[in-house]
Design a protein around this motif. Structure first.
Motif, PDB file in Angstrom:
ATOM      1  N   ASN A 113       0.827  -1.210   0.000  1.00  0.00           N
ATOM      2  CA  ASN A 113       0.000   0.000   0.000  1.00  0.00           C
ATOM      3  C   ASN A 113       0.863   1.262   0.000  1.00  0.00           C
ATOM      4  OD1 ASN A 113      -2.530   1.294  -0.090  1.00  0.00           O
ATOM      5  ND2 ASN A 113      -2.488   1.658   2.114  1.00  0.00           N
ATOM      6  N   ARG A 114       2.002   1.188  -0.641  1.00  0.00           N
ATOM      7  CA  ARG A 114       2.872   2.332  -0.843  1.00  0.00           C
ATOM      8  C   ARG A 114       3.323   2.351  -2.307  1.00  0.00           C
ATOM      9  NH1 ARG A 114       0.915   3.016   3.314  1.00  0.00           N
ATOM     10  NH2 ARG A 114       1.811   3.688   5.296  1.00  0.00           N
ATOM     11  N   ASP A 134      -0.246   4.971  -3.778  1.00  0.00           N
ATOM     12  CA  ASP A 134      -0.706   3.834  -2.975  1.00  0.00           C
ATOM     13  C   ASP A 134      -1.717   3.012  -3.764  1.00  0.00           C
ATOM     14  OD1 ASP A 134      -3.184   5.094  -2.774  1.00  0.00           O
ATOM     15  OD2 ASP A 134      -3.000   5.562  -0.642  1.00  0.00           O
ATOM     16  N   HIS A 145      -5.507   8.984   0.989  1.00  0.00           N
ATOM     17  CA  HIS A 145      -4.552   8.182   0.232  1.00  0.00           C
ATOM     18  C   HIS A 145      -3.245   8.924  -0.036  1.00  0.00           C
ATOM     19  CE1 HIS A 145      -8.093   5.839  -0.192  1.00  0.00           C
ATOM     20  NE2 HIS A 145      -8.670   6.676  -1.021  1.00  0.00           N
TER      21      HIS A 145
END
Length: 252
Positions: free
Chosen positions: A88-89, A203, A199
């Protein structure tokens, strides 16, 4: 503690790929698995740290499984700890591979160089994102639902009062109506972009939903509320009809 995987280890799991719903449910931090190729399956942390939020989103996988079934939707779940590499990066995000997290040094990451990061990207991160891209492409009008959990309190910080947080950035078509609907649940404390902001550039939601114009929302549930199988199913049963109701009302 050493974490062993079978010979058929895979960096992600997909459930219900043939289910017909528009929803695509994702769980970026589903597990604390450390693949055998990373430190022999051990990041050098004690088991109590690997059981904490620093290693994965506690309870999120169970909620994802149950929600996907109730929504008759497919789901994808990562199968590597966020400390191995964080799906999630963005690939250029400085927190892609954490060497220190919530006061804990990650021994296996201390000396990880660019070559090691690239190896982990190719082995775990990119296969997960490639599979998610294909899963979304299998829907004519996909709606992305990302499930996460958060710890009730970071080390040395104030307790977090929220039961649920909704995270969003520029695309609020689904998030704001859902926020309004959940705010009517009088027994819940709902956070808007809490316990942290929306966000990050690059991501998972930015990459797969916002960049492609797909309606989306990211739901964070406080992890002390979803520690057991029963709690996870109960939250899924509570959220599923609300999600369906709000999606229908938006006309998205």
């Amino acid at each position: 503690m050493t974490y062993h995987q079978p010979a058929n280890y895979h960096p992600f799991h997909i459930i219900g790929a043939d289910r017909p719903a528009r929803w695509v449910v994702t769980c970026d931090h589903a597990t604390n698995t450390v693949p055998a190729e990373v430190g022999g399956g051990d990041l050098g942390l004690p088991s109590e740290d690997m059981a904490r939020h620093i290693a994965y989103d506690v309870g999120a996988a169970g909620v994802t499984w149950a929600l996907a079934e109730l929504l008759n939707a497919p789901a994808i779940l990562s199968n590597f700890s966020r400390l191995v590499i964080d799906p999630n990066r963005g690939e250029d995000d400085p927190t892609l591979l954490m060497k220190l997290y919530d006061g804990t040094i990650v021994p296996a990451n201390r000396h990880a160089d660019g070559e090691e990061i690239e190896r982990r990207l190719n082995a775990y991160y990119r296969p997960y994102h490639d599979a998610l891209t294909k899963l979304i492409a299998s829907r004519e009008t996909p709606v992305i639902l990302s499930i996460h959990s958060f710890t009730p309190q970071l080390s040395g910080r104030s307790p977090r009062p929220w039961h649920v947080g909704l995270l969003y950035a520029d695309d609020t078509r689904l998030a704001l109506p859902l926020l309004d609907r959940l705010s009517k649940e009088t027994d819940l404390c709902i956070g808007a972009n809490e316990p942290y902001g929306g966000h990050l550039p690059g991501d998972a939601i930015d990459r797969h939903a916002i960049d492609n114009g797909h309606p989306n929302v990211l739901i964070e549930i406080r992890n002390d509320l979803i520690r057991t199988d029963e709690q996870q199913v109960a939250w899924a049963e509570r959220l599923a009809p609300i999600l369906q109701e709000v999606l229908a009302e938006t006309g998205l």
